[in-house]
Design an enzyme around this catalytic site. Structure first.
Site, mmCIF file in Angstrom:
data_model
loop_
_atom_site.group_PDB
_atom_site.id
_atom_site.type_symbol
_atom_site.label_atom_id
_atom_site.label_comp_id
_atom_site.label_asym_id
_atom_site.label_seq_id
_atom_site.Cartn_x
_atom_site.Cartn_y
_atom_site.Cartn_z
ATOM 1 N N GLY A 1 0.792 -1.276 -0.110
ATOM 2 C CA GLY A 1 0.042 -0.084 0.092
ATOM 3 C C GLY A 1 0.958 1.272 0.059
ATOM 4 O O GLY A 1 0.324 2.360 -0.215
ATOM 5 N N ASP B 1 -2.372 6.636 2.873
ATOM 6 C CA ASP B 1 -1.726 7.811 2.228
ATOM 7 C C ASP B 1 -0.655 7.402 1.391
ATOM 8 O O ASP B 1 -0.108 8.233 0.539
ATOM 9 C CB ASP B 1 -1.376 8.906 3.080
ATOM 10 C CG ASP B 1 -0.285 8.675 3.905
ATOM 11 O OD1 ASP B 1 0.226 7.525 4.144
ATOM 12 O OD2 ASP B 1 -0.239 9.576 4.788
ATOM 13 N N GLY B 2 -0.233 6.191 1.703
ATOM 14 C CA GLY B 2 0.951 5.623 0.760
ATOM 15 C C GLY B 2 2.487 5.974 1.210
ATOM 16 O O GLY B 2 3.204 6.021 0.571
ATOM 17 N N ASP C 1 1.519 -11.649 6.925
ATOM 18 C CA ASP C 1 2.260 -10.789 5.673
ATOM 19 C C ASP C 1 3.522 -10.443 6.100
ATOM 20 O O ASP C 1 4.403 -9.773 5.259
ATOM 21 C CB ASP C 1 1.323 -9.595 5.362
ATOM 22 C CG ASP C 1 1.072 -8.759 6.630
ATOM 23 O OD1 ASP C 1 0.410 -9.416 7.594
ATOM 24 O OD2 ASP C 1 1.446 -7.668 6.540
HETATM 25 P P1 AMP Z 1 2.568 -3.165 7.728
HETATM 26 O O1 AMP Z 1 1.867 -2.873 9.057
HETATM 27 O O2 AMP Z 1 3.678 -2.176 7.398
HETATM 28 O O3 AMP Z 1 2.972 -4.494 7.676
HETATM 29 O O4 AMP Z 1 1.734 -2.870 6.640
HETATM 30 C C1 AMP Z 1 0.267 -3.540 6.622
HETATM 31 C C2 AMP Z 1 -0.461 -3.258 5.312
HETATM 32 O O5 AMP Z 1 -1.030 -1.833 5.553
HETATM 33 C C3 AMP Z 1 0.393 -3.462 3.909
HETATM 34 O O6 AMP Z 1 -0.401 -3.632 3.171
HETATM 35 C C4 AMP Z 1 0.932 -1.879 3.944
HETATM 36 O O7 AMP Z 1 1.152 -1.681 2.763
HETATM 37 C C5 AMP Z 1 -0.193 -1.147 4.343
HETATM 38 N N1 AMP Z 1 0.168 0.128 4.770
HETATM 39 C C6 AMP Z 1 0.446 0.673 5.960
HETATM 40 N N2 AMP Z 1 0.720 1.912 6.202
HETATM 41 C C7 AMP Z 1 0.068 2.524 5.085
HETATM 42 C C8 AMP Z 1 0.039 3.829 4.500
HETATM 43 N N3 AMP Z 1 0.413 4.914 5.133
HETATM 44 N N4 AMP Z 1 -0.551 3.842 3.240
HETATM 45 C C9 AMP Z 1 -1.024 2.942 2.483
HETATM 46 N N5 AMP Z 1 -0.947 1.659 3.084
HETATM 47 C C10 AMP Z 1 -0.096 1.390 4.217
HETATM 48 MG MG MG Z 2 4.055 -5.514 6.469
#
Ligand code: AMP
Ligand code: MG
Length: 464
Positions: free
Chosen positions: A97, A130-131, A257
């Site tokens: 994301g 917000d990516g 994940d």
């Molecule tokens: P994580 O907690 O980093 O393992 O992320 C879990 C999911 O949330 C993944 O699909 C990430 O790409 C998405 N994600 C986390 N933060 C953001 C953000 N600010 N914008 C978009 N997607 C996010």
């Molecule tokens: Mg992750």
């Protein structure tokens, strides 16, 4: 978008993007969203060298363009990868994301490294996000992943961090940043879950074959690839978790994940190193029930592997009952494999040669003592290695009793004091990135002072 011209490729990028050639299901073709005013904060020269990359002839402004994705190297084929995941036990379709894979950089013919930007804009997998990423967490990932690497633990690494010159909205307004992550691949348990959820066996076979070609060449001619893959991934995860337990590392978010098939530590969020020994330690504020606590890491790894096994069922055997039976037997082996590896690691930590019947008890009584006395996990082993630790708990009666039994055990099996110390020094950290040190470095970095972080990073290189 401007294509960065390598001027006869000073840098030496050598992209070959096999993952992007997989069918559309596996990814979205997408480019990083350009940022306003990028500025390089840190570049990992040593890792660059290992990757055969040379940034020495590139000025800082150009480096910022490169590591922000404003200017892309030739032969990249940027994608966001699709994956799913059990997050705190609940299944969700996810995907990158806020991360984009530039492609795979080849070092020599056989070493292939994913080069990924994290925080580089929205993708079709962003859901509400917000990516983007904030400077603090990206520098945190940089510091801790490097620490983990120098503790001799499999991990993704960090090549660079840039500030984007843009703000990101969290609880407060924060400085935006992009991390360049280097991984042997980003294939996760969640990648298999995503493909398995689509119930397309051809795609599943494709993913198994891709993974084997990339990570487990020894299985290319296997009779039952899925089963052998499950076995090997289980071994790798056992090794990884044993290593985390060795240094007191708590990952914090062991969602499926965030578990790689390669066996590398990935996704450094609310992770940290335990100070005083307490098996129930958690660092993630959202982990209310201690699902990802220190001592729960092995059973959670097993749980995640069971989710991986479920994905593989359709290709383990066409007879589903039979496939489930075989896969379950493999997962049931986890306990024994993990415990054997753990015991051997703990023997090393205590500098014990050979195997004695009472070893487990000796180890257990030290752990109980540490827990009861709130002894620092790292310092206790430093003390045993003869490092001077100014803490009166090591002069107490109960610890001295334990010391006597340890010394008696230590002399067995042709051991010498020198051999013992050598063994202990290989596995016990002298230094870990303690939370307050990391926070101090991040606070200064947020105010544009990177000296503390630079010093911390140089100290962490000597952690073993
Ligand atoms: P994580 O907690 O980093 O393992 O992320 C879990 C999911 O949330 C993944 O699909 C990430 O790409 C998405 N994600 C986390 N933060 C953001 C953000 N600010 N914008 C978009 N997607 C996010
Ligand atoms: Mg992750």
């Amino acid at each position: 978008m401007e294509l960065y011209k390598p001027v006869k490729n000073y840098i030496n990028w050598n992209f070959d993007n096999s993952y992007s050639k997989l069918p559309e299901t596996f990814k979205e073709n997408i480019k990083p969203t350009p940022v306003h005013d990028p500025e390089l904060v840190v570049l990992n020269e040593e890792l660059a060298k290992k990757l055969n990359l040379d940034f020495s002839k590139i000025d800082k402004k150009k480096l910022a363009e490169i590591f922000s994705g404003n200017s892309l190297p030739y032969n990249t084929n940027t994608i966001a990868q699709a994956y799913a995941g059990h997050q705190f036990g609940h299944f969700t379709m996810l995907g990158d994301g806020r991360a984009i894979l530039l492609g795979e950089h080849l070092v020599n013919k056989n070493s292939r490294f994913d080069i990924q930007f994290k925080g580089c804009g929205r993708t079709s997998f962003s859901r509400g996000g917000d990516g983007r990423a904030a400077l603090g967490p990206m520098l945190r990932e940089y510091i801790i992943s490097e620490a983990i690497h120098y503790l001799n633990i499999q991990t993704t690494r960090s090549l660079a961090v840039v500030k984007t010159g843009e703000k990101v909205v969290r609880e407060n307004l924060l400085q935006g940043a992009i991390l360049t992550r280097v991984a042997s691949s980003h294939i996760r348990v969640g990648t298999f879950q995503y493909i398995a959820a689509r119930q397309n066996v051809e795609e599943l076979k494709m993913l198994v074959n891709y993974t084997i070609n990339r990570h487990f060449a020894e299985l290319k001619s296997s009779q039952n690839k899925a089963l052998d893959l499950l076995n090997l991934v289980l071994q790798k995860q056992c090794d990884l978790i044993v290593d985390w337990m060795r240094v007191g590392f708590i990952h914090g978010v062991m969602n499926t994940d965030n578990m790689t098939i390669s066996g590398e530590t990935i996704d450094y969020g609310p992770c940290a190193f335990m100070d005083h020994y307490d098996p129930k330690t958690v660092f993630s504020s959202i982990d209310k029930f201690g699902r990802y606590s220190y001592s729960n890491q092995p059973p959670i790894a097993k749980w995640n592997l069971a989710r991986f096994a479920e994905c593989l069922i359709p290709i383990i055997d066409t007879n589903e009952d039979k496939a489930i039976k075989i896969a379950s037997e493999i997962i049931d082996n986890f306990q024994k494999i993990y415990e054997d590896k753990w015991l051997s690691m703990m023997r090393d930590k205590l500098g014990l040669f050979g195997e004695e019947k009472n070893d487990k008890n000796l180890i257990k009584s030290l752990m109980d003592w540490m827990e009861k006395n709130k002894a620092d996990y790292t310092n206790t082993f430093c003390y045993l290695m003869g490092v001077s630790i100014n803490d009166k708990i090591y002069t107490g009666k109960s610890f001295n009793q334990w010391l006597n039994s340890w010394k008696a055990r230590s002399s067995l099996n042709n051991s010498t004091k020198e051999k013992q110390l050598q063994l202990m020094q290989k596995v016990n950290p002298n230094i870990i990135p303690r939370n307050h040190k990391v926070e101090e470095a991040l606070l200064a970095a947020n105010n544009n002072n990177f000296d503390i972080m630079t010093k911390l990073l140089s100290v962490l290189k000597k952690s073993l």
